[in-house]
Design an enzyme around this catalytic site. Structure first.
Site, mmCIF file in Angstrom:
data_model
loop_
_atom_site.group_PDB
_atom_site.id
_atom_site.type_symbol
_atom_site.label_atom_id
_atom_site.label_comp_id
_atom_site.label_asym_id
_atom_site.label_seq_id
_atom_site.Cartn_x
_atom_site.Cartn_y
_atom_site.Cartn_z
ATOM 1 N N GLY A 124 0.849 -1.181 0.000
ATOM 2 C CA GLY A 124 0.000 0.000 0.000
ATOM 3 C C GLY A 124 0.885 1.231 0.000
ATOM 4 C CD GLU A 241 16.660 -3.392 -7.460
ATOM 5 O OE1 GLU A 241 16.018 -4.092 -8.264
ATOM 6 O OE2 GLU A 241 16.530 -2.166 -7.359
ATOM 7 C CD GLU A 377 9.407 8.908 -17.905
ATOM 8 O OE1 GLU A 377 8.977 8.873 -19.063
ATOM 9 O OE2 GLU A 377 9.120 8.033 -17.054
#
Length: 395
Positions: A124, A241, A377
């Site tokens: 969340g 990761e 981006e």
């Protein structure tokens, strides 16, 4: 390769040869979601019984304390065997587990046992007005005795429709600087006041959901770490990761390329010859093959750094950006190559892996990779600032 590592690979290969479910890749894409969820839970339990689900977890949490080499072997052999990954448990096994192990109390860490039994977790984090700028979140948690009362809205919650638990970020000090007044909670998704609304994607799947919170009461014992320290703790979740899974990604790209080669032998070019004989097609195919090879080499470098205990740093951003662009390019080329046949609806609704082999669905879904786990981006900003030494973006 040492003899012990070679023996480990043989053990993993033998186990998968005996236990990999037959026909799952043909049946599961069209199955009901409840059946898919039950399948993944059962498969996760089987993987754990074979020591292949969480071998890298410490032994006290149910793992074997395995290193990077063993994790890589498992990923390689899963790809080789065509075995399913417990995809619905990705957040549970990765982000949630890392946060609980590093920051959770003993009571909270007992939830790790549920993950091994197939409990689905979601995050969340993102909100309609707080995506890339996550620290601008507006969901509020107010302390009332032994509980926090939470009100707000979350969006793009992966697996939110199926989750049993949620890692929730909420603002506990509205007067503090935006990074300083946030806390991290463990929220029971069965709590009163929670409404989950699925977000139907263009592919027909609803992997994501909106979560509405109306006076939801979270026990204070489910606060992770200290109050108002949630932003720092959340970095464990945001930066966990799963580099070893990039082996699966590379295998998926390689299989798509092989599929494109197979189909080109029977797909006609504009002049009527097989597409495989068209020089422009062959040139573009060679370019994509080279890019996939380069992605594999880059992934090897990142995994090598992890295996040596070094922080890959911005290489992770380079890898993620490279993959998301390459997947778009490859699937777009597949759609163009197949022409109208790529527009047919294959009825595939369940996303079971990074690629499915249906060109149009894979191409549509490829665009999500430019957003999830950090937008393109944001990745370019990281690369520009940390690799190229460019000035930081003005605040």
């Amino acid at each position: 390769m040492s003899e012990s590592v070679a023996a480990y690979r043989e053990r993993v290969r033998s186990w998968l040869a005996e236990h990999t479910p037959s026909g799952w890749a043909e049946k599961l894409p069209y199955a009901d979601e409840s059946q898919v969820l039950a399948f993944y839970r059962d498969w996760a339990r089987k993987l754990h019984s074979g020591g292949l689900l969480v071998p890298h977890w410490p032994a006290r949490f149910g793992g074997e304390g395995a290193g990077v080499a063993e994790q890589l072997i498992i990923q390689q052999e899963l790809s080789r065997a065509g075995a399913p990954r417990p995809r619905y448990l990705a957040i549970s096994l990765g982000h949630a587990a890392a946060t609980l192990m590093q920051h959770g109390t003993p009571e909270q860490q007992r939830l790790l046992a549920g993950i091994l039994e197939g409990d689905v977790w979601c995050q969340g984090f993102s909100e309609p007005e707080a995506g890339s700028d996550l620290a601008s979140l507006r969901t509020k948690a107010r302390r009332e005795g032994d509980y926090y009362v939470v009100n707000g809205q979350k969006i793009w919650s992966s697996m939110g429709l199926h989750a049993r638990w949620c890692l929730l970020l909420a603002r506990t000090d509205p007067d503090a600087p935006k990074h300083k007044g946030i806390s991290l909670f463990i929220m029971d998704m069965r709590s009163p006041g929670i409404t989950v609304r699925p977000i139907r994607q263009a592919t027909g799947a609803h992997e994501f959901a909106e979560v509405f919170l109306n006076d939801v009461r979270i026990p204070a014992s489910m606060l992770v770490g200290e109050e108002n320290n949630g932003w720092r703790i959340a970095q464990t979740t945001l930066t966990t990761e799963r580099y070893a899974q990039m082996i699966e990604v590379h295998a998926g790209l390689t299989e798509l390329l092989a599929q494109l080669v197979r189909e080109s032998k029977t797909t006609p070019a504009p002049d009527g010859r097989p597409l495989a004989e068209d020089s422009a097609f062959r040139q573009r195919l060679a370019e994509l093959a080279g890019a996939i090879e380069a992605f594999g080499a880059l992934n090897d470098r990142v995994l090598g750094a992890v295996a040596e205990g070094r922080d890959p740093g911005a290489r992770g951003s380079i890898l993620k950006l490279f993959f998301s662009q390459l997947l778009q390019q490859l699937t777009a080329f597949g759609v163009r190559s197949q022409g109208l046949s790529a527009q047919l609806d294959p009825r595939r609704k369940n996303d079971l892996s990074y690629t499915s082999g249906d060109w149009m669905l894979d191409h549509i879904r490829s665009w999500t990779w430019t957003i999830s786990a950090g937008t393109s981006e944001i990745q370019r900003n990281i690369i520009g600032e940390r690799v190229l030494g460019l000035p930081k973006e003005p605040r």
